[in-house]
Write a protein that holds these residues in place. Structure first.
Motif, PDB file in Angstrom:
ATOM      1  N   CYS B  45      -2.992  11.385  -0.528  1.00  0.00           N
ATOM      2  CA  CYS B  45      -2.871  10.916  -1.906  1.00  0.00           C
ATOM      3  C   CYS B  45      -3.923  11.653  -2.728  1.00  0.00           C
ATOM      4  CB  CYS B  45      -3.117   9.422  -1.879  1.00  0.00           C
ATOM      5  SG  CYS B  45      -3.017   8.691  -3.469  1.00  0.00           S
ATOM      6  N   MET B  58       4.286   1.510  -6.160  1.00  0.00           N
ATOM      7  CA  MET B  58       3.748   2.053  -4.909  1.00  0.00           C
ATOM      8  C   MET B  58       4.343   1.236  -3.774  1.00  0.00           C
ATOM      9  SD  MET B  58      -0.192   2.890  -3.937  1.00  0.00           S
ATOM     10  CE  MET B  58      -0.877   1.519  -3.021  1.00  0.00           C
ATOM     11  N   ASP B  81      -3.198   5.036  -3.851  1.00  0.00           N
ATOM     12  CA  ASP B  81      -3.658   4.492  -2.567  1.00  0.00           C
ATOM     13  C   ASP B  81      -5.147   4.825  -2.506  1.00  0.00           C
ATOM     14  OD1 ASP B  81      -4.501   4.011  -0.024  1.00  0.00           O
ATOM     15  OD2 ASP B  81      -2.897   5.133   0.961  1.00  0.00           O
ATOM     16  N   TYR B  93       1.834   5.244   1.815  1.00  0.00           N
ATOM     17  CA  TYR B  93       2.591   4.829   0.647  1.00  0.00           C
ATOM     18  C   TYR B  93       3.267   5.991  -0.070  1.00  0.00           C
ATOM     19  CZ  TYR B  93      -0.381   0.800   1.385  1.00  0.00           C
ATOM     20  OH  TYR B  93      -1.029  -0.259   1.951  1.00  0.00           O
ATOM     21  N   ILE B  95       4.763   6.826  -4.160  1.00  0.00           N
ATOM     22  CA  ILE B  95       4.674   6.346  -5.546  1.00  0.00           C
ATOM     23  C   ILE B  95       5.849   6.916  -6.342  1.00  0.00           C
ATOM     24  CG2 ILE B  95       3.275   6.292  -7.665  1.00  0.00           C
ATOM     25  CD1 ILE B  95       0.767   6.478  -5.942  1.00  0.00           C
TER      26      ILE B  95
END
Lengths: 191, 191
Positions: B45, B58, B81, B93, B95
């Motif tokens: 991220c 997310m 994150d 995750y 997004i």
């Protein structure tokens, strides 16, 4: 002087030993005996705590009358209800010592003055909260994604010392499980 | 110049219009169309996002192949994150834009430089993360304490505009419910 907090701050920001001596004056060194309450539920959360040794438990009494752990504070961990501490509202949580615990305590007023006087402490707390916030999103993910059994074994494998030290019913509560369920899956795993 | 971020920063810290002009150079103003991916799961991220208008989501793909929302980002909300952003690890995750979204984006490298150059931004982010962290502990409390039905109605009563705007299946996902269950309790409440 608490070398432990000094080292912890210097992992994320830079304070000199001389500055740290002054910083320490904002804190109170305290000891709580096992099961001692630091804060009752439904009162404003006036302090934040840094655990030196031992373990604190932040929990809330549920509508069904059971106590549910939302967060533990072990060595080098900050613990409080950050919303109530921040906006001076009444807190839903209580904070209690799980075992005999040595910790540093700072009031909201002292915290504000500390941050004004030592901008490095903004950097330190920014880093601490950034991690705590990220970790709490991850905990939510575990709770939603893993089976109950996986949640328990994942946690005890990730934190074996902690799982040994803290009573099983508190770990169960932290993971949203009943103590009976934890006994059951532990027995199953052993057999 | 994004007056919106300027005002938001000045709620928690103090930056002058001149400083803010320089601060804005660290950001990129971007627009995502509905359903556009900003980040895929299982990649590091690299950015954090401030939503100006619209809504980001997310989420993580569960082991069962369902997508579970862990956090929304609406106007004036930071979303990323934070663990992966902080330690450059791979993120669990993804997004995505829920609707057409205007947002500011800042890379990890720019973020580090920004914080070095403007210590007021440490204060700002410290305050933001302190609130986000506290709020995520509260969300965990709701998930553990409230009945599924109460979770849904508590949420929609607290954020009525949001509940109107965002598709029901995403709100269900955010609250750990199935879309079918949400349809059912809404129908029950109407009758």
């Amino acid at each position: 002087m608490s070398k432990q907090l000094f080292d912890h701050i210097n992992q994320y920001a830079t304070v000199s030993p001389v500055e740290f001596e002054e910083i320490m004056r904002f804190f109170e060194l305290r000891t709580a005996r096992k099961k001692e309450m630091l804060m009752e539920a439904n009162t404003p959360c006036t302090h934040t705590y840094f655990v030196l040794q031992g373990c604190l438990n932040m929990f809330f009494p549920t509508e069904k009358g059971v106590e549910r752990t939302i967060q533990f504070g072990i060595e080098n961990w900050w613990l409080t209800d950050f919303l109530s501490f921040g906006n001076k509202s009444s807190s839903n949580y209580a904070i209690q010592a799980v075992e005999k615990t040595r910790f540093l305590s700072i009031s909201r007023g002292q915290y504000d003055t500390l941050l004004e006087r030592f901008p490095q402490m903004e950097k330190y707390f920014r880093a601490i909260y950034q991690i705590g916030y990220g970790a709490s999103l991850n905990k939510m993910r575990y709770l939603q994604d893993y089976s109950k059994e996986d949640i328990y074994f994942h946690f005890t494998e990730q934190f074996p010392d902690f799982a040994q030290r803290v009573p099983q019913y508190l770990i169960a509560s932290f993971l949203g499980l009943t103590p009976e369920y934890v006994s059951e899956i532990r027995a199953k795993r052993r057999s």
